[in-house]
Design an enzyme around this catalytic site. Structure first.
Site, PDB file in Angstrom:
ATOM      1  N   THR A  42     100.014  -6.567  58.223  1.00  0.00           N
ATOM      2  CA  THR A  42     100.755  -5.892  57.116  1.00  0.00           C
ATOM      3  C   THR A  42     101.578  -6.873  56.661  1.00  0.00           C
ATOM      4  OG1 THR A  42     102.131  -3.738  56.316  1.00  0.00           O
ATOM      5  CG2 THR A  42     102.015  -4.656  58.574  1.00  0.00           C
TER       6      THR A  42
ATOM      7  N   GLY B 277     100.039  -9.730  48.336  1.00  0.00           N
ATOM      8  CA  GLY B 277      99.116  -9.077  48.612  1.00  0.00           C
ATOM      9  C   GLY B 277      97.985  -9.648  47.533  1.00  0.00           C
TER      10      GLY B 277
ATOM     11  N   CYS C 179      96.967 -12.333  51.111  1.00  0.00           N
ATOM     12  CA  CYS C 179      96.147 -11.947  52.298  1.00  0.00           C
ATOM     13  C   CYS C 179      94.723 -10.596  51.851  1.00  0.00           C
ATOM     14  CB  CYS C 179      97.334 -11.489  53.042  1.00  0.00           C
ATOM     15  SG  CYS C 179      97.269 -10.979  55.021  1.00  0.00           S
TER      16      CYS C 179
ATOM     17  N   THR D 202      96.551  -7.058  53.643  1.00  0.00           N
ATOM     18  CA  THR D 202      97.884  -6.777  52.810  1.00  0.00           C
ATOM     19  C   THR D 202      98.037  -6.311  51.836  1.00  0.00           C
ATOM     20  OG1 THR D 202      99.598  -8.355  54.017  1.00  0.00           O
ATOM     21  CG2 THR D 202     100.304  -7.322  52.269  1.00  0.00           C
TER      22      THR D 202
END
EC number: 3.4.25.2
Length: 174
Positions: A2, A157, A160, A163
């Protein structure tokens, strides 16, 4: 994993996190809440790592906050001590980002308590991307903590794969 990011600016601290829970290469859930308010809403906390592990740590950390009347540094150090010495806790794989009106801290599974430079925290798989984005925004804009945290999490986000764009954001003004 995350991405969790915490930014402090202009008497405001924010912790933001995405909502993706992955099992290997599979997305199991997209709307998990990895950021919470603790100790009567006076402490913000976010986790990166195993979800079940993090909930255990949240419970332990909140108990330490209660024990030490909300004193963030003392509670973090006591949790880190337990994390190092307790056999069950040592197996937990998670990082915590915590903040109150005075301090921002990272608590690691190795028992470290780190107070980061510039009160900027970025942990998890997209942490490096979020940190780079937040640093650039802190140094080159007048945006507030909330906008910086949100934009840096969006950038992480986009880059990755662990994410996503579902965000949980908590802010504390002081």
């Amino acid at each position: 994993m995350t991405t969790i990011v915490s930014v402090r600016r202009n008497n405001q601290v924010v912790i933001a996190g995405d909502g993706q829970v992955s099992l290997g290469n599979t997305v199991m859930k997209g709307n998990a809440r990895k950021v919470r308010r603790l100790y009567h809403g006076k402490v913000l906390a976010g986790f990166a790592g195993g979800t079940a592990d993090a909930f255990t740590l949240f419970e332990r950390f909140e108990a330490k906050l209660e024990m030490h009347q909300g004193h963030l540094m003392r509670a973090a150090v006591e949790l880190a001590k337990d994390w190092r010495t307790d056999r069950m806790l040592r197996k937990l794989e998670a990082l915590l980002a915590v903040a109150d009106a005075e301090s921002s801290l990272i608590i690691t599974g190795n028992g470290d308590v780190v107070q980061p430079e510039n009160d900027l925290i970025a942990i998890g798989s997209g942490g490096n991307f979020a940190q780079a984005a937040a640093t650039a925004l802190l140094e080159n804009t007048d945006l507030g903590a909330l906008e910086i945290a949100e934009k840096s999490l969006t950038i992480a986000g986009d880059i990755c794969v662990f994410t996503n764009q579902f965000k949980t954001i908590e802010e504390l003004s002081y």
